[in-house]
Design a protein around this motif. Sequence first.
Motif, PDB file in Angstrom:
ATOM      1  N   LYS A 121       0.933  -1.248   0.228  1.00  0.00           N
ATOM      2  CA  LYS A 121       0.467  -0.384   0.145  1.00  0.00           C
ATOM      3  C   LYS A 121       1.107   1.021   0.020  1.00  0.00           C
ATOM      4  N   PRO A 144      -3.589  -4.097  -9.355  1.00  0.00           N
ATOM      5  CA  PRO A 144      -4.191  -4.501  -7.669  1.00  0.00           C
ATOM      6  C   PRO A 144      -4.831  -6.016  -7.167  1.00  0.00           C
ATOM      7  N   ASP A 146      -4.740  -6.255  -3.515  1.00  0.00           N
ATOM      8  CA  ASP A 146      -6.310  -5.893  -2.554  1.00  0.00           C
ATOM      9  C   ASP A 146      -7.585  -6.971  -2.398  1.00  0.00           C
ATOM     10  N   GLU A 148     -10.049  -4.738  -2.505  1.00  0.00           N
ATOM     11  CA  GLU A 148     -11.614  -4.023  -2.773  1.00  0.00           C
ATOM     12  C   GLU A 148     -10.875  -3.266  -3.576  1.00  0.00           C
ATOM     13  N   HIS A 149      -9.291  -3.344  -4.527  1.00  0.00           N
ATOM     14  CA  HIS A 149      -8.953  -3.141  -5.641  1.00  0.00           C
ATOM     15  C   HIS A 149      -9.178  -3.857  -7.046  1.00  0.00           C
ATOM     16  N   ILE A 169     -15.284   1.680  -1.398  1.00  0.00           N
ATOM     17  CA  ILE A 169     -14.633   0.792  -0.791  1.00  0.00           C
ATOM     18  C   ILE A 169     -15.302   0.894  -0.117  1.00  0.00           C
ATOM     19  N   SER A 208      -6.388  -1.562   9.912  1.00  0.00           N
ATOM     20  CA  SER A 208      -7.609  -1.813   9.670  1.00  0.00           C
ATOM     21  C   SER A 208      -8.781  -1.453  11.158  1.00  0.00           C
ATOM     22  N   ASN A 213      -5.881   1.819   7.691  1.00  0.00           N
ATOM     23  CA  ASN A 213      -5.947   0.745   6.045  1.00  0.00           C
ATOM     24  C   ASN A 213      -6.680   0.757   4.990  1.00  0.00           C
ATOM     25  N   LYS A 214      -7.513   1.386   5.483  1.00  0.00           N
ATOM     26  CA  LYS A 214      -9.124   2.291   4.291  1.00  0.00           C
ATOM     27  C   LYS A 214      -8.975   3.243   3.832  1.00  0.00           C
ATOM     28  N   GLU A 217      -6.493   2.747   0.948  1.00  0.00           N
ATOM     29  CA  GLU A 217      -6.880   1.933   0.271  1.00  0.00           C
ATOM     30  C   GLU A 217      -7.456   2.898  -1.278  1.00  0.00           C
ATOM     31  N   GLU A 220      -4.874   4.615  -3.178  1.00  0.00           N
ATOM     32  CA  GLU A 220      -4.692   3.730  -3.417  1.00  0.00           C
ATOM     33  C   GLU A 220      -5.590   3.495  -4.903  1.00  0.00           C
ATOM     34  N   SER A 244     -16.117  -4.622  -3.006  1.00  0.00           N
ATOM     35  CA  SER A 244     -16.349  -3.123  -3.498  1.00  0.00           C
ATOM     36  C   SER A 244     -17.355  -2.952  -4.642  1.00  0.00           C
TER      37      SER A 244
END
Length: 383
Positions: A121, A144, A146, A148-149, A169, A208, A213-214, A217, A220, A244
């Motif tokens: 990240k 990506p 992760d 989410e990505h 996200i 997190s 962390n969010k 993201e 990112e 996501s």
Amino acid sequence: MKKVAIIGATGSIGTQALDVIRQHPEEFEVVGLTAQSRVEELRQSIGEFRPKKAAIYSKTHRDMLQGDIHDISISYGDEGLLEVAVDSGADIVVMAVIGSAGILPTIEALKAGKDVVIANKETLVAAGELVTEIARTHGSQLIPVDSEHSAIFQALSGQSLEDVERLIITASGGAFRHNTREEMAALTAADALKHPNWEMGAKITIDSATLMNKGFEVMEAHWLFNVPYERIDVLVHEESLIHSVVEYHDGSMMAQLGAPDMRVAIQYALHHPRRLKSDFKRLDWREVATMHFAAPDMERFPCLAYAYEAGKAGGTLPAALNGANEVANARFREGKIGFLDIEKTIAHVMEKHTNITSPTLEDILSADLEAVRTAEVFIQQGL
């Protein structure tokens, strides 16, 4: 057959990437492996996958490995990471190290024409503008990993970014999602490391819990998908089944769903656009009773707000945010500061930072180091 190098092969993402490769030996060849300090784990992976090059951070550990392994080149230090990232013959480099240590290997791999599967990240947080421009210039791809990505990446497949209204996200909310500020003040690293849904490394699990962390993201996603911060939202979704959502101009929403298993995202990143078969756990709709959603509480979790602030400001402020967070996260895990002292340390460093709006790589690395020093002094002086 795709040739793969894994930078950070003994961490959470690295070991899961090796598990994916282990299940598809006809599709992937491991040509490079690195580790920070886990000598025995790296030794076992070298024995199993027989890469052309390997590296570990300290010379002492390198000598220990090289004493037993004679037919594989083993290097050490930052130069070792770069050597494996660039010279191992990889087509794809999985960047799975934690922290700012991933910035230079990512940049050099992209310059060498490698596609980079990015789980680090901090590289995009601190140097997103620089890294994405290097990828474009050299025709390399940032893929990506992760969840989410990866979900956004999959939901955008075959679509135009011009049609995107916003990115949503999702966030589990972390280990302290139901705790009050008063309760969080007394909780320990052992409490924070009990993530309710995902198996992740210690540093990311603490991030997190703070929602940093969010925030990372969100930053990112801004660089990976070229979407303004004003059109990137965070939604707390406790079950972590929807990873996501992409909302389009016509009101349609495309969500990627699945059981919480990072190997799904890793496998897709390594082999997209084709999908490989797997025996990973499937989402059973008969077992999904309800799904819950809520807006994030940025008063209880201000680190998310700090990330939006740093991202919108740009320049070297994101690097300062990252450096401060690395220190505060580590000191909390060591029991030297409290949970709420993490956000206090980050806010102090951001306030003290003098932002450079059009930074060079040297400016970014310098800002990160200066933030580390400022955070350490702040903590040593009793916050």
